[in-house]
Design a protein around this motif. Sequence first.
Motif, PDB file in Angstrom:
ATOM      1  N   THR A  30       5.623 -27.353  44.833  1.00 42.27           N
ATOM      2  CA  THR A  30       6.792 -28.251  44.484  1.00 42.27           C
ATOM      3  C   THR A  30       6.484 -28.692  43.179  1.00 42.27           C
ATOM      4  O   THR A  30       5.306 -29.239  42.810  1.00 42.27           O
ATOM      5  N   VAL A  31       7.466 -28.702  42.099  1.00 50.00           N
ATOM      6  CA  VAL A  31       7.300 -29.048  40.794  1.00 50.00           C
ATOM      7  C   VAL A  31       8.318 -30.367  40.622  1.00 50.00           C
ATOM      8  O   VAL A  31       9.496 -30.067  40.654  1.00 50.00           O
ATOM      9  N   ARG A  32       7.886 -31.385  40.426  1.00 46.51           N
ATOM     10  CA  ARG A  32       8.587 -32.509  40.051  1.00 46.51           C
ATOM     11  C   ARG A  32       8.912 -32.789  38.659  1.00 46.51           C
ATOM     12  O   ARG A  32       7.911 -32.746  37.959  1.00 46.51           O
ATOM     13  N   LEU A  33      10.221 -32.683  38.351  1.00 48.79           N
ATOM     14  CA  LEU A  33      10.717 -32.669  36.824  1.00 48.79           C
ATOM     15  C   LEU A  33      11.012 -33.830  36.413  1.00 48.79           C
ATOM     16  O   LEU A  33      11.785 -34.656  36.846  1.00 48.79           O
ATOM     17  N   SER A  34      10.441 -34.235  35.153  1.00 48.24           N
ATOM     18  CA  SER A  34      11.058 -35.734  34.713  1.00 48.24           C
ATOM     19  C   SER A  34      11.285 -35.572  33.418  1.00 48.24           C
ATOM     20  O   SER A  34      10.939 -34.811  32.654  1.00 48.24           O
ATOM     21  N   ASP A  35      12.415 -36.340  33.065  1.00 44.08           N
ATOM     22  CA  ASP A  35      12.718 -36.136  31.499  1.00 44.08           C
ATOM     23  C   ASP A  35      13.679 -37.562  31.509  1.00 44.08           C
ATOM     24  O   ASP A  35      13.880 -38.092  32.482  1.00 44.08           O
ATOM     25  N   ARG A  36      14.163 -37.708  30.289  1.00 37.65           N
ATOM     26  CA  ARG A  36      15.036 -39.146  30.202  1.00 37.65           C
ATOM     27  C   ARG A  36      16.402 -38.860  30.814  1.00 37.65           C
ATOM     28  O   ARG A  36      16.853 -39.830  31.524  1.00 37.65           O
ATOM     29  N   LYS A  37      16.850 -37.730  30.995  1.00 41.52           N
ATOM     30  CA  LYS A  37      18.192 -37.534  31.669  1.00 41.52           C
ATOM     31  C   LYS A  37      17.726 -36.698  32.880  1.00 41.52           C
ATOM     32  O   LYS A  37      17.069 -35.640  32.835  1.00 41.52           O
ATOM     33  N   PRO A  38      18.701 -36.751  34.014  1.00 39.84           N
ATOM     34  CA  PRO A  38      18.671 -35.845  35.123  1.00 39.84           C
ATOM     35  C   PRO A  38      18.772 -34.237  34.567  1.00 39.84           C
ATOM     36  O   PRO A  38      19.590 -34.088  33.872  1.00 39.84           O
ATOM     37  N   ILE A  39      18.060 -33.622  35.546  1.00 38.45           N
ATOM     38  CA  ILE A  39      18.203 -32.025  35.423  1.00 38.45           C
ATOM     39  C   ILE A  39      19.044 -31.589  36.620  1.00 38.45           C
ATOM     40  O   ILE A  39      18.467 -31.970  37.853  1.00 38.45           O
ATOM     41  N   ILE A  40      19.974 -30.695  36.337  1.00 41.54           N
ATOM     42  CA  ILE A  40      20.853 -30.583  37.565  1.00 41.54           C
ATOM     43  C   ILE A  40      20.633 -29.054  37.982  1.00 41.54           C
ATOM     44  O   ILE A  40      20.922 -28.788  39.040  1.00 41.54           O
ATOM     45  N   ASP A  41      20.247 -28.320  37.228  1.00 42.74           N
ATOM     46  CA  ASP A  41      20.087 -26.903  37.525  1.00 42.74           C
ATOM     47  C   ASP A  41      18.794 -26.576  38.364  1.00 42.74           C
ATOM     48  O   ASP A  41      17.855 -25.739  37.915  1.00 42.74           O
ATOM     49  N   LEU A  42      18.465 -27.341  39.352  1.00 46.94           N
ATOM     50  CA  LEU A  42      17.025 -27.281  40.219  1.00 46.94           C
ATOM     51  C   LEU A  42      16.996 -25.971  41.125  1.00 46.94           C
ATOM     52  O   LEU A  42      17.895 -25.563  41.714  1.00 46.94           O
ATOM     53  N   ALA A  43      15.793 -25.396  40.855  1.00 51.39           N
ATOM     54  CA  ALA A  43      15.343 -24.291  42.028  1.00 51.39           C
ATOM     55  C   ALA A  43      14.870 -24.681  43.059  1.00 51.39           C
ATOM     56  O   ALA A  43      14.642 -26.084  43.526  1.00 51.39           O
ATOM     57  N   ALA A  44      14.638 -24.198  44.275  1.00 53.21           N
ATOM     58  CA  ALA A  44      14.449 -24.595  45.410  1.00 53.21           C
ATOM     59  C   ALA A  44      12.974 -25.297  45.522  1.00 53.21           C
ATOM     60  O   ALA A  44      12.676 -26.268  46.467  1.00 53.21           O
ATOM     61  N   HIS A  45      12.187 -25.027  44.552  1.00 47.24           N
ATOM     62  CA  HIS A  45      10.806 -25.474  44.684  1.00 47.24           C
ATOM     63  C   HIS A  45      10.996 -26.888  43.770  1.00 47.24           C
ATOM     64  O   HIS A  45       9.671 -27.488  43.611  1.00 47.24           O
ATOM     65  N   GLU A  46      11.620 -27.354  43.107  1.00 45.53           N
ATOM     66  CA  GLU A  46      11.796 -28.502  41.964  1.00 45.53           C
ATOM     67  C   GLU A  46      12.565 -29.458  42.673  1.00 45.53           C
ATOM     68  O   GLU A  46      13.495 -29.461  43.523  1.00 45.53           O
ATOM     69  N   GLU A  47      12.182 -30.601  42.158  1.00 39.73           N
ATOM     70  CA  GLU A  47      12.844 -31.957  42.353  1.00 39.73           C
ATOM     71  C   GLU A  47      12.945 -32.779  41.336  1.00 39.73           C
ATOM     72  O   GLU A  47      12.158 -32.663  40.379  1.00 39.73           O
ATOM     73  N   ASP A  48      14.058 -33.365  40.991  1.00 38.68           N
ATOM     74  CA  ASP A  48      14.247 -34.114  39.645  1.00 38.68           C
ATOM     75  C   ASP A  48      13.743 -35.680  39.767  1.00 38.68           C
ATOM     76  O   ASP A  48      13.966 -36.298  40.888  1.00 38.68           O
ATOM     77  N   PHE A  49      13.112 -36.078  38.791  1.00 32.01           N
ATOM     78  CA  PHE A  49      12.894 -37.761  38.773  1.00 32.01           C
ATOM     79  C   PHE A  49      13.164 -38.032  37.405  1.00 32.01           C
ATOM     80  O   PHE A  49      11.836 -38.154  36.688  1.00 32.01           O
TER      81      PHE A  49
END
Length: 270
Positions: A30-49
Motif C-alpha cells: 500500500t502506498v499512502r500519498l501525501s501532498d498539499r491537495k487531495p489526489i483523486i486518481d487513486l490506484a487500488a493500492h494507493e490511499e490519499d492523505f
Amino acid sequence: MSDYNKVLLTGAAGGVGTQLRKSGTALGKTVRLSDRKPIIDLAAHEEDFPLDLADFDAVSKAVEGCDAIVHMGGQAIEAAWKTVLDSNISGGYNIYEAARRHGVKRIVYASSVHAIGYYDRTETIDGNVPTRPDSLYGVSKTFVENLARYYWDKFGIETVSIRIGSCFPEPTDRRHLITWLSYRDCRQLVEKALSAPRVGFMVAYGMSDNSQRFWDNRAAAVLGYKPEDSADDYRENIFAKTPQGDPNDPAIRFQGGSFCAAGHFEDENK
C-alpha cells in the motif's frame, strides 16, 4: 512487489512524485500519498492523505502505520526563506521525528545537486565531500541530509539521500548532458534504495548513465542501481540547439548551474 506493507510517499502530486507512483507496488503493498491537495486518481493500492509538511500532527498521523517513507515533498526550487523554512526544514524535521516516534526504519530522501552546487564543474566529487549549497533551497537540502545522519547515528533510522541532478523527460541543455536523471532511472534508484538490505546513512547521486559526469556514484552501485538511460542519446541535438556559453559564467562554471548565477532570492523578488 515490495516487502513493505505500507510506504508513505510525500510530494506525490509533484513531477518526481507523479513518476514514482508508476512504480506501483514496487514501493509498497500500500502506498499512502501525501501532498498539499487531495489526489483523486487513486490506484487500488494507493490511499490519499493530504497535509502540510509544516504541521507536525498531520505528518505524524500520515507516518503512523507506515514501514518506510519516500520523502519527495517540500519546496522544489529557490524561494523566500519562510517558505523554505516551513516546507523543507521544518517539514524535514517533522518527517524524521514522526518516523522515530512510529518506529519507521528506512527513509529515501530527495536531496539535490544544489546541496553541492558550488563545486566547480572540473571537479569530480562523491557523496562524502563537504556540502556547498548554492541557494537557500540548497541549504535546506544540506540540513535534512545532516538530520538524516543524526537520526541514523542516534536512533538507527536508515536513509538514502539521493542528490537528484536534473530529473526531466529529457535533457534540454548542455549541463543536463551531465546531470540528467531519466524518470525510469529515478524509479529504479528509489526502488533499490528501499529494497537494499542495509544502507545506514548513504548519499547517492541521481543521474543516468551519462558519459560526462560530475559525480562518483559508487554508493548507488552498492544499492544495485544500474541506470538504463543516457543523456548521450540527446547530445547531437542539444549541441546543435544551444551555444557553449562563457565558461566563467557561474551558471556554466559551477555544478549547480543557474542557481549559482542567481542573486539572493529576497533581494531579487522585492
